[in-house]
Write an enzyme that holds these catalytic residues in place. Structure first.
Site, PDB file in Angstrom:
ATOM      1  N   GLY A 177       0.836  -1.196   0.000  1.00  0.00           N
ATOM      2  CA  GLY A 177       0.000   0.000   0.000  1.00  0.00           C
ATOM      3  C   GLY A 177       0.875   1.252   0.000  1.00  0.00           C
ATOM      4  N   VAL A 213       6.912   4.419  15.056  1.00  0.00           N
ATOM      5  CA  VAL A 213       6.677   5.599  15.894  1.00  0.00           C
ATOM      6  C   VAL A 213       7.205   6.836  15.189  1.00  0.00           C
ATOM      7  CG1 VAL A 213       7.123   6.697  18.122  1.00  0.00           C
ATOM      8  CG2 VAL A 213       6.893   4.213  17.999  1.00  0.00           C
ATOM      9  N   GLY A 228       6.879   8.002  12.234  1.00  0.00           N
ATOM     10  CA  GLY A 228       7.251   7.870  10.819  1.00  0.00           C
ATOM     11  C   GLY A 228       8.733   7.962  10.537  1.00  0.00           C
ATOM     12  N   GLY A 237      -6.845  14.052   2.864  1.00  0.00           N
ATOM     13  CA  GLY A 237      -6.214  12.731   3.034  1.00  0.00           C
ATOM     14  C   GLY A 237      -5.341  12.636   4.272  1.00  0.00           C
ATOM     15  N   GLU A 297      -8.306   9.633   8.368  1.00  0.00           N
ATOM     16  CA  GLU A 297      -9.013   8.458   7.845  1.00  0.00           C
ATOM     17  C   GLU A 297     -10.500   8.781   7.723  1.00  0.00           C
ATOM     18  OE1 GLU A 297      -7.479   5.481   7.295  1.00  0.00           O
ATOM     19  OE2 GLU A 297      -5.523   6.088   8.063  1.00  0.00           O
ATOM     20  N   ASP A 356      -4.104   6.202  18.542  1.00  0.00           N
ATOM     21  CA  ASP A 356      -2.897   6.062  17.717  1.00  0.00           C
ATOM     22  C   ASP A 356      -1.668   6.582  18.481  1.00  0.00           C
ATOM     23  OD1 ASP A 356      -1.549   5.811  14.960  1.00  0.00           O
ATOM     24  OD2 ASP A 356      -1.214   7.920  15.457  1.00  0.00           O
ATOM     25  N   LYS A 399       1.913   4.479  20.067  1.00  0.00           N
ATOM     26  CA  LYS A 399       3.307   4.917  19.888  1.00  0.00           C
ATOM     27  C   LYS A 399       3.947   5.199  21.248  1.00  0.00           C
ATOM     28  CE  LYS A 399       1.943   6.790  15.445  1.00  0.00           C
ATOM     29  NZ  LYS A 399       1.424   7.973  14.761  1.00  0.00           N
ATOM     30  N   GLY A 443       3.263   9.348   5.950  1.00  0.00           N
ATOM     31  CA  GLY A 443       3.403   9.505   4.501  1.00  0.00           C
ATOM     32  C   GLY A 443       4.310   8.422   3.949  1.00  0.00           C
TER      33      GLY A 443
HETATM   34  N1  LIG Z   1       0.788   5.369   5.809  1.00  0.00           N
HETATM   35  C1  LIG Z   1       1.594   5.950   6.714  1.00  0.00           C
HETATM   36  O1  LIG Z   1       1.863   7.153   6.641  1.00  0.00           O
HETATM   37  C2  LIG Z   1       2.175   5.146   7.849  1.00  0.00           C
HETATM   38  C3  LIG Z   1       3.029   5.776   8.764  1.00  0.00           C
HETATM   39  C4  LIG Z   1       3.616   5.026   9.790  1.00  0.00           C
HETATM   40  C5  LIG Z   1       3.292   3.690   9.908  1.00  0.00           C
HETATM   41  N2  LIG Z   1       2.411   3.125   9.027  1.00  0.00           N
HETATM   42  C6  LIG Z   1       2.101   1.697   9.203  1.00  0.00           C
HETATM   43  O2  LIG Z   1       2.521   0.980   8.052  1.00  0.00           O
HETATM   44  C7  LIG Z   1       1.647  -0.118   7.831  1.00  0.00           C
HETATM   45  C8  LIG Z   1       1.100  -0.044   6.424  1.00  0.00           C
HETATM   46  O3  LIG Z   1       0.387   1.167   6.273  1.00  0.00           O
HETATM   47  P1  LIG Z   1      -0.119   1.685   4.831  1.00  0.00           P
HETATM   48  O4  LIG Z   1      -0.547   3.093   5.052  1.00  0.00           O
HETATM   49  O5  LIG Z   1       0.896   1.404   3.803  1.00  0.00           O
HETATM   50  O6  LIG Z   1      -1.406   0.765   4.628  1.00  0.00           O
HETATM   51  P2  LIG Z   1      -2.226   0.527   3.282  1.00  0.00           P
HETATM   52  O7  LIG Z   1      -1.944   1.576   2.286  1.00  0.00           O
HETATM   53  O8  LIG Z   1      -3.640   0.292   3.702  1.00  0.00           O
HETATM   54  O9  LIG Z   1      -1.611  -0.852   2.740  1.00  0.00           O
HETATM   55  C9  LIG Z   1      -1.878  -2.080   3.350  1.00  0.00           C
HETATM   56  C10 LIG Z   1      -1.390  -3.167   2.404  1.00  0.00           C
HETATM   57  O10 LIG Z   1      -1.618  -4.434   3.025  1.00  0.00           O
HETATM   58  C11 LIG Z   1      -2.178  -5.314   2.087  1.00  0.00           C
HETATM   59  N3  LIG Z   1      -2.981  -6.324   2.778  1.00  0.00           N
HETATM   60  C12 LIG Z   1      -4.075  -6.164   3.536  1.00  0.00           C
HETATM   61  N4  LIG Z   1      -4.510  -7.353   3.978  1.00  0.00           N
HETATM   62  C13 LIG Z   1      -3.684  -8.268   3.473  1.00  0.00           C
HETATM   63  C14 LIG Z   1      -3.610  -9.689   3.541  1.00  0.00           C
HETATM   64  N5  LIG Z   1      -4.501 -10.383   4.237  1.00  0.00           N
HETATM   65  N6  LIG Z   1      -2.616 -10.308   2.874  1.00  0.00           N
HETATM   66  C15 LIG Z   1      -1.702  -9.631   2.182  1.00  0.00           C
HETATM   67  N7  LIG Z   1      -1.702  -8.287   2.072  1.00  0.00           N
HETATM   68  C16 LIG Z   1      -2.688  -7.633   2.705  1.00  0.00           C
HETATM   69  C17 LIG Z   1      -3.030  -4.449   1.180  1.00  0.00           C
HETATM   70  O11 LIG Z   1      -3.237  -5.119  -0.052  1.00  0.00           O
HETATM   71  P3  LIG Z   1      -4.035  -4.417  -1.283  1.00  0.00           P
HETATM   72  O12 LIG Z   1      -3.211  -3.236  -1.690  1.00  0.00           O
HETATM   73  O13 LIG Z   1      -4.050  -5.469  -2.340  1.00  0.00           O
HETATM   74  O14 LIG Z   1      -5.374  -4.067  -0.761  1.00  0.00           O
HETATM   75  C18 LIG Z   1      -2.138  -3.209   1.060  1.00  0.00           C
HETATM   76  O15 LIG Z   1      -1.210  -3.362   0.020  1.00  0.00           O
HETATM   77  C19 LIG Z   1       0.595  -0.053   8.938  1.00  0.00           C
HETATM   78  O16 LIG Z   1       0.988  -0.854  10.023  1.00  0.00           O
HETATM   79  C20 LIG Z   1       0.630   1.402   9.365  1.00  0.00           C
HETATM   80  O17 LIG Z   1       0.210   1.620  10.694  1.00  0.00           O
HETATM   81  C21 LIG Z   1       1.855   3.808   8.000  1.00  0.00           C
END
Ligand SMILES: NC(=O)c1ccc[n+]([C@@H]2O[C@H](COP(=O)([O-])OP(=O)(O)OC[C@H]3O[C@@H](n4cnc5c(N)ncnc54)[C@H](OP(=O)(O)O)[C@@H]3O)[C@@H](O)[C@H]2O)c1
Length: 438
Positions: A13, A134, A136, A189, A192, A203, A207, A304
């Protein structure tokens, strides 16, 4: 040149796709820095057909992230799925038990199962790295786990949720209500579709729980955090804070006291001249107070794709650079088996200054009665002022704003109960804790 490091990524993702792009664009630089090539040999997500803006056709596709985690074709498993149970937990556990190093950005998973996972990693002699979990892109995990070894930490506090800081910043800058700021954050964006987890402080709590363990060498206690979100912060609070020389921030605070550790997440007044008060918008900041350093403040992008992927790549590079057979350091800075039990300090014993905003009936004697309730509870006041009713308040009310000197939570709660019992307040009193900040 050593053998290549083979990497499997589960979750493609926002963060996962960014990690793939950086590995593609900076492959040569990373090979030079790490002394070996890093190759993505396997990937997993839900939808194999989705365009992710990056080519991963040379990697083996897995529908099941747990099967990927156990694959003999990887040395490192990167978990970027999210969630504290389900495929994230099962795949991380499977990877560690199979003797694979793990990198994750998953704060929810670590807040709930971090110590158990650390025990598996340490038993297996593999790394479990989680810098991205924690704040980012801010390297706060490494700072606490490695750079500050030998320091005695007394307090860690910070702004760890960009959505909340964005909302509070705009309320202050533009005088826009909480609801309108939240709607804008969702449109842009930053928030959520269901923002509850962010704005109610959960959240930040995840952390904070991780930082507390690293800072104080204790087991993670994510369920033992005092929690208050920002949804009841009004423009009247923001305006009053401004006039008194404070800014309101949602802080996560972990503090060592004589009776235990305070872990709390709540809206907080910080002096306008403090560094943390200058952290605006979606930016995060974490302050660490130690005996040897005084206060260290790390600030930067807390979320991000690129910023979070930066931390994931750093963790991955550490694994690539580690020497085979070399004993890895403990996951939370102290061996998981030696982490001390967490002892919670009771919130009623919390000591600090308080901001109190009361809407009261506009009648004789109210002001004196409020001051008396404060004095009866040994609360010394820094200031008490009376204001005309705002336009949106009923005619016969007044606003009274109090700032206390250092006192206890128990005393303030008791005084406010008394004021309500006296029948003077027309609404629930607003109380915001004041935090000392450098
Ligand atoms: N986004 C941020 O800014 C940020 C910052 C710090 C930490 N994080 C952490 O990083 C992690 C990922 O966040 P994200 O924002 O990248 O999330 P995201 O955009 O929602 O991506 C989640 C990914 O997981 C895949 N997925 C979901 N269920 C699955 C399963 N059962 N088997 C295999 N793949 C599966 C999804 O597949 P599909 O694409 O095919 O649906 C997607 O590619 C989370 O733990 C989040 O807390 C994110």
């Amino acid at each position: 040149m050593s053998e290549a490091l083979r990497v499997g990524i589960a979750g493609l993702g926002t963060v996962g796709a960014s990690v793939l792009k950086i590995l593609r664009d900076k492959g040569e630089m990373l090979t030079r820095q790490c002394g070996k090539e890093i190759i993505v040999t396997a990937v997993s997500a839900r939808d194999a057909k989705r365009d992710r803006g990056v080519d991963f056709s040379s990697a083996t596709w897995f529908d099941d992230p747990i099967a990927l985690a156990r694959s003999n074709n990887i040395d490192v498993f990167i978990e970027l799925i999210g969630g504290d149970e389900g495929p994230a937990r099962a795949s991380v556990e499977a990877a560690l038990r199979s003797g694979r190093h793990v990198v994750t950005a998953n704060k929810a998973l670590l807040a709930k199962h971090g110590v158990a996972l650390a025990k598996i990693a340490e038993d297996k002699g593999v790394l479990l790295n989680f810098e991205a979990a924690v704040a980012g892109g801010i390297p706060v995990i490494k700072a606490l786990r490695e750079s500050l070894t030998g320091n005695t930490v007394s307090r860690v506090y910070g702004i760890m949720n960009g959505t909340c800081n964005y909302i509070l910043t705009r309320m202050w800058d533009e005088g826009i209500s909480f609801e309108d700021c939240l709607a804008d954050a969702q449109r842009l964006g930053y928030a959520e579709a269901d923002p509850t987890f962010d704005i109610e402080g959960n959240d930040t709590a995840h952390k904070l729980a991780i930082l507390t363990s690293l800072a104080f060498g204790t087991q993670i206690a994510a369920d033992d955090i005092y929690l208050e979100g920002i949804s009841n912060i009004s423009l009247a609070d923001i305006k009053a804070a401004d006039e008194l020389g404070y800014r309101i921030k949602l802080l996560g605070v972990a503090l060592k006291t004589d009776s235990g550790i305070e872990q709390r997440v709540h809206p907080t007044m910080v002096p306008v001249e403090s560094v943390i008060a200058q952290v605006h918008g979606v930016t995060n900041a974490v302050a660490i107070e130690t005996d040897l350093l005084g206060e260290l403040l790390l600030s930067g992008p807390g979320a991000g794709g690129a910023a979070t992927a930066s931390a994931v790549i750093g963790d991955l590079a550490d694994i690539a650079k580690s020497r085979p057979g070399f004993q890895h350091g403990p996951v939370f800075g102290t061996p998981a088996k030696a982490l001390a039990p967490y002892k919670r300090a009771r919130m009623r014993a919390h000591e600090g200054g308080y901001f109190i905003r009361l809407t009261v009936h506009d009648r004789a004697g109210v002001f004196a009665a409020i001051a008396k309730r404060m004095a009866d509870n040994d609360i010394s006041l820094e200031s008490i002022v009376q204001r005309q009713s705002a336009h949106d308040q009923p005619e016969a009310t007044k606003t009274v704003i109090l700032v206390t000197h250092e006192t206890t939570e128990a005393a303030v709660k008791k005084a406010l109960e008394g004021i309500v019992k006296d029948g003077h307040a027309t609404d629930k009193p607003q109380m915001i804790r004041i935090e000392r900040a450098g």
